[in-house]
Design a protein around this motif. Structure first.
Motif, PDB file in Angstrom:
ATOM      1  N   ALA A  17     -18.497 -36.908 -37.795  1.00 14.07           N
ATOM      2  CA  ALA A  17     -17.086 -37.160 -38.134  1.00 14.07           C
ATOM      3  C   ALA A  17     -16.205 -35.967 -37.790  1.00 14.07           C
ATOM      4  CB  ALA A  17     -16.963 -37.480 -39.625  1.00 14.07           C
ATOM      5  N   GLN A  18     -16.804 -34.770 -37.760  1.00 11.65           N
ATOM      6  CA  GLN A  18     -16.045 -33.559 -37.458  1.00 11.65           C
ATOM      7  C   GLN A  18     -16.170 -33.147 -35.991  1.00 11.65           C
ATOM      8  OE1 GLN A  18     -17.921 -31.238 -40.697  1.00 11.65           O
ATOM      9  NE2 GLN A  18     -15.892 -31.059 -41.615  1.00 11.65           N
ATOM     10  N   GLY A  19     -16.745 -34.069 -35.169  1.00 13.26           N
ATOM     11  CA  GLY A  19     -16.833 -33.821 -33.733  1.00 13.26           C
ATOM     12  C   GLY A  19     -17.972 -32.920 -33.311  1.00 13.26           C
ATOM     13  N   ARG A  20     -18.919 -32.660 -34.196  1.00 12.63           N
ATOM     14  CA  ARG A  20     -20.057 -31.796 -33.861  1.00 12.63           C
ATOM     15  C   ARG A  20     -21.248 -32.676 -33.480  1.00 12.63           C
ATOM     16  NH1 ARG A  20     -20.714 -27.650 -38.733  1.00 12.63           N
ATOM     17  NH2 ARG A  20     -22.419 -26.969 -37.358  1.00 12.63           N
ATOM     18  N   ASP A  21     -21.141 -33.312 -32.329  1.00  9.50           N
ATOM     19  CA  ASP A  21     -22.125 -34.326 -31.933  1.00  9.50           C
ATOM     20  C   ASP A  21     -23.536 -33.766 -31.758  1.00  9.50           C
ATOM     21  OD1 ASP A  21     -20.084 -36.105 -32.007  1.00  9.50           O
ATOM     22  OD2 ASP A  21     -19.793 -36.240 -29.831  1.00  9.50           O
ATOM     23  N   SER A  22     -23.657 -32.575 -31.208  1.00 12.95           N
ATOM     24  CA  SER A  22     -24.974 -31.993 -30.986  1.00 12.95           C
ATOM     25  C   SER A  22     -25.678 -31.715 -32.318  1.00 12.95           C
ATOM     26  CB  SER A  22     -24.844 -30.698 -30.184  1.00 12.95           C
ATOM     27  OG  SER A  22     -26.114 -30.105 -29.988  1.00 12.95           O
ATOM     28  N   ALA A  23     -24.927 -31.164 -33.278  1.00 15.39           N
ATOM     29  CA  ALA A  23     -25.501 -30.896 -34.605  1.00 15.39           C
ATOM     30  C   ALA A  23     -25.872 -32.197 -35.292  1.00 15.39           C
ATOM     31  CB  ALA A  23     -24.510 -30.105 -35.455  1.00 15.39           C
ATOM     32  N   ALA A  24     -25.032 -33.224 -35.079  1.00 17.01           N
ATOM     33  CA  ALA A  24     -25.325 -34.528 -35.679  1.00 17.01           C
ATOM     34  C   ALA A  24     -26.628 -35.098 -35.119  1.00 17.01           C
ATOM     35  CB  ALA A  24     -24.169 -35.484 -35.418  1.00 17.01           C
ATOM     36  N   GLU A  25     -26.796 -35.023 -33.814  1.00 19.45           N
ATOM     37  CA  GLU A  25     -28.029 -35.523 -33.192  1.00 19.45           C
ATOM     38  C   GLU A  25     -29.257 -34.812 -33.731  1.00 19.45           C
ATOM     39  OE1 GLU A  25     -28.425 -35.901 -29.024  1.00 19.45           O
ATOM     40  OE2 GLU A  25     -26.538 -36.978 -28.744  1.00 19.45           O
ATOM     41  N   ASP A  26     -29.147 -33.506 -33.904  1.00 22.53           N
ATOM     42  CA  ASP A  26     -30.288 -32.740 -34.433  1.00 22.53           C
ATOM     43  C   ASP A  26     -30.677 -33.244 -35.815  1.00 22.53           C
ATOM     44  OD1 ASP A  26     -30.385 -31.203 -32.158  1.00 22.53           O
ATOM     45  OD2 ASP A  26     -29.240 -29.515 -33.016  1.00 22.53           O
TER      46      ASP A  26
END
Length: 647
Positions: free
Chosen positions: A350-359
């Motif tokens: 939701a905060q645009g941190r897609d890489s961290a979300a995927e992890d």
């Protein structure tokens, strides 16, 4: 001569049949004798047990009879008990007798024997664990001190047997006053008031003051705060904190006013703790004021339930920054639970941190649970069945069938001692590898003990059989009634698996009965509505139970927007509650499920819906989207809130 062989064959068959009948009659007689011995133990008639034992020496449950006969020796260092423990080492009868021996010896103060036997316990009950640690702590064992400290810092409802252990920790300087106040706060927050008294007694602090002391704090917190005014010292600060926590747990709205009035004299961390308990309770009430309280609680360490509700409140508000902050403040192992791994990933996304979300999603993707499935979908996939394990071979099944624990569990089920059978079965599964677990699941399936088959199949790590994890018994009845009510069969099976694990005579502690756990009053109401007359015991008849359960599912579904999440919640907690738990705005189905106030219903809904995914995959070969199934929960409205109430 040509007729000799047929005649001999007939004679052999008749002889074999007679022999089997004799064996069966003898087994039934032994079962009856075992039940008599069991009743005798309950009535304190150990002499009768000794008289019956010779008839039970070959019975599967003989070890239990032997352990009963040893009970008079529990108060001594008995060679016979030691011999029994050696004979059955690692088995449940030995574990239970050793636990009773430790309890008896601890009460006599024989701490040397307690310490010796305590380290041999495999799964000690809390009281036995405390008894076993106490002499080791007194002897300066650092590992024992560490274990005891964990019990102190994480426990809330410790048994009386732990009081001596905690006294030993205090006497050995392993506890500080701040440790005691922190534990007491946690206990008051969990409404464990007597336990809080015990905690403070360990600290040897004076909890009496002019305002009424601890008694007033726990029974009349408002009066205590009025009398106290401004805290005079650290002890009064702690007592005032306890009073406010007590109020927050039961009257969070009043606690807000009290904290504003009396909280200025408290430390920041104490104020934040009280705000955390207020936010937890207002969150359960789904009050709009909960978010403000949660924000004021900062990241102070709270009881697990309160920390979880801090996040749930933020989820309902869709405050993703707060969701992330509160999850990251969680201690281990809580932060590694699938739900918080998933929601932390969602907050990153939701905060645009897609890489961290995927992890984050990768940590739990592929797990066969609610959040494992959702994480898989966030990564662009769908839940899928693992490669089917090879069926257990005849030899693998024979090997597991020979295990004494399995034989005892099956005997208990044969004798209708289900609660004891469940414990024996779970004990027997300890340490089994995947092949043994699959064999155990097959054995339970063959014996029509479906719930134990599921429990064994659920434990496999690498080799899986999802047909055993998600079985479809009573298919003719369930398919027929599901079609008749136009219900999704996977959803019906998913709900039934969670309700009863397919135990036809299952009965809950509130009276729900049968495969679909139909409440008597609900069953009667549904039966009257469809013109069916219920007789005694009909709720345990599989066909009648499924007919009533599926009819009720249809009625509930129609009354709740045809939404399976709402209907699942309603089946467990009632339609009125499911309706009440919606928000004033549209709510993502997963958020609704996670923020259900009742922990039982929250867990229930998540499991029913994830069960339905795997049943659908097994039935059709196609995996549905759980996120689509969860959908969006419509907001509250005057029209839906005034809908006719179902039981």
């Amino acid at each position: 001569m040509t007729f000799a062989f047929p005649v001999l064959s007939v004679c052999l068959k008749r002889g074999l049949a007679a022999g089997l009948l004799a064996v069966s009659i003898n087994a039934m007689a032994q079962d009856a004798t075992y039940l008599s011995a069991r009743d005798a133990v309950k009535n304190g008639q150990l002499g009768k047990v000794e008289q019956l034992y010779p008839q039970l020496k070959q019975h599967e449950l003989a070890p239990y009879v032997e352990s009963w006969m040893l009970k008079p020796q529990l108060t001594s260092d008995s060679p016979e008990i030691r011999a029994f423990l050696k004979k059955y080492e690692g088995e449940r009868p030995a574990e239970l007798l050793r636990a009773d021996w430790i309890r008896a010896q601890a009460k006599q103060g024989n701490w040397t024997l307690v310490a010796q036997q305590g380290v041999l316990m495999l799964q000690p009950e809390p009281d036995v664990q405390c008894y076993a640690l106490q002499p080791r702590v007194n002897n300066g064992d650092s590992a024992a001190k560490d274990q005891a400290n964990v019990l102190w810092t994480t426990g809330v409802d410790s048994p009386d047997a732990c009081q001596g252990l905690f006294d030993a920790l205090w006497a050995n300087g392993a506890l500080k006053a701040s440790d005691g106040w922190a534990r007491a706060r946690r206990q008051v927050a969990m409404n464990k008031l007597n336990q809080a008294r015990q905690t403070l007694s360990v600290m040897r602090v004076n909890v009496n003051d002019a305002a009424g002391g601890l008694d007033a704090v726990l029974s009349r917190p408002v009066i205590y705060l009025e009398r106290m005014g401004t805290p005079n010292d650290d002890t009064q600060k702690e007592l005032a904190t306890l009073a406010l926590v007590r109020m927050a747990r039961n009257e969070p709205g009043s606690a807000v006013s009290a904290l504003k009035r009396y909280g200025s004299g408290l430390d920041k961390a104490q104020q934040e703790y009280v705000w955390g308990i207020i936010g937890w309770q207002l969150g359960i009430q789904q009050s709009p004021e909960a978010l403000d309280a949660v924000k004021k609680s900062g990241t102070v360490l709270l009881p697990d339930d309160a920390m979880a509700w801090r996040i749930r409140v933020a989820l309902r508000a869709q405050d993703w920054s707060l969701v992330r902050k509160d999850i990251e403040a969680m201690p281990e192992p809580m932060i590694n639970s699938p739900e918080w791994v998933y929601w932390l990933g969602r907050s990153f996304k939701a905060q645009g941190r897609d890489s961290a979300a995927e992890d984050q999603f990768k940590k739990i993707a592929g797990q066969p649970n609610f959040y494992g499935v959702l994480a898989t979908e966030e990564l662009g996939g769908r839940a899928k069945l693992p490669t089917q394990a090879a069926p257990a071979t005849a030899e693998e099944i024979r090997q597991v069938e020979r295990q004494p624990g399995i034989r005892r569990a099956l005997a208990m089920y044969r004798l209708d001692l289900r609660p004891e059978g469940v414990k024996e079965w779970s004990w027997a599964l300890r340490g089994m590898n995947d092949r043994q677990l699959l064999a155990a699941a097959e054995i339970a399936q063959r014996n029509q003990i479906i719930d134990r088959s599921i429990s064994a199949a659920d434990r496999t790590k690498e080799e899986h059989n999802y047909k055993l994890r998600f079985p479809t018994p009573h298919a003719d009845k369930i398919m027929t009634h599901s079609d008749r009510q136009n219900l999704d069969k996977a959803w019906v099976y998913g709900l039934m698996r969670q309700e009863s694990r397919f135990v036809t005579n299952a009965k809950s502690n509130v009276g729900a009965a049968g495969l679909m756990q139909v409440m008597p009053a609900t069953g009667k109401w549904v039966a009257n509505k469809i013109g069916v007359k219920l007789g005694p015991g009909d709720l345990h008849d599989p066909d009648t139970n499924v007919m009533l359960g599926t009819t009720y599912m249809r009625l509930v579904l129609e009354s709740l927007d045809n939404h399976p999440v709402l209907a699942s919640a309603a089946y467990n907690a009632g339609p009125g509650r499911a309706r009440k738990w919606r928000d004033v705005k549209p709510l993502e189905g997963a958020v609704y499920a996670e923020t259900i106030p009742f922990s039982e219903t929250r867990d229930y809904v998540k499991k029913v819906m994830s069960n339905a995914v795997f049943y659908q995959t097994l039935m059709t070969g196609n995996s549905p989207s759980l996120k689509v199934m969860l959908g969006t929960i419509a907001p509250k409205s005057a029209k839906t809130d005034s809908a006719p109430e179902l039981p």
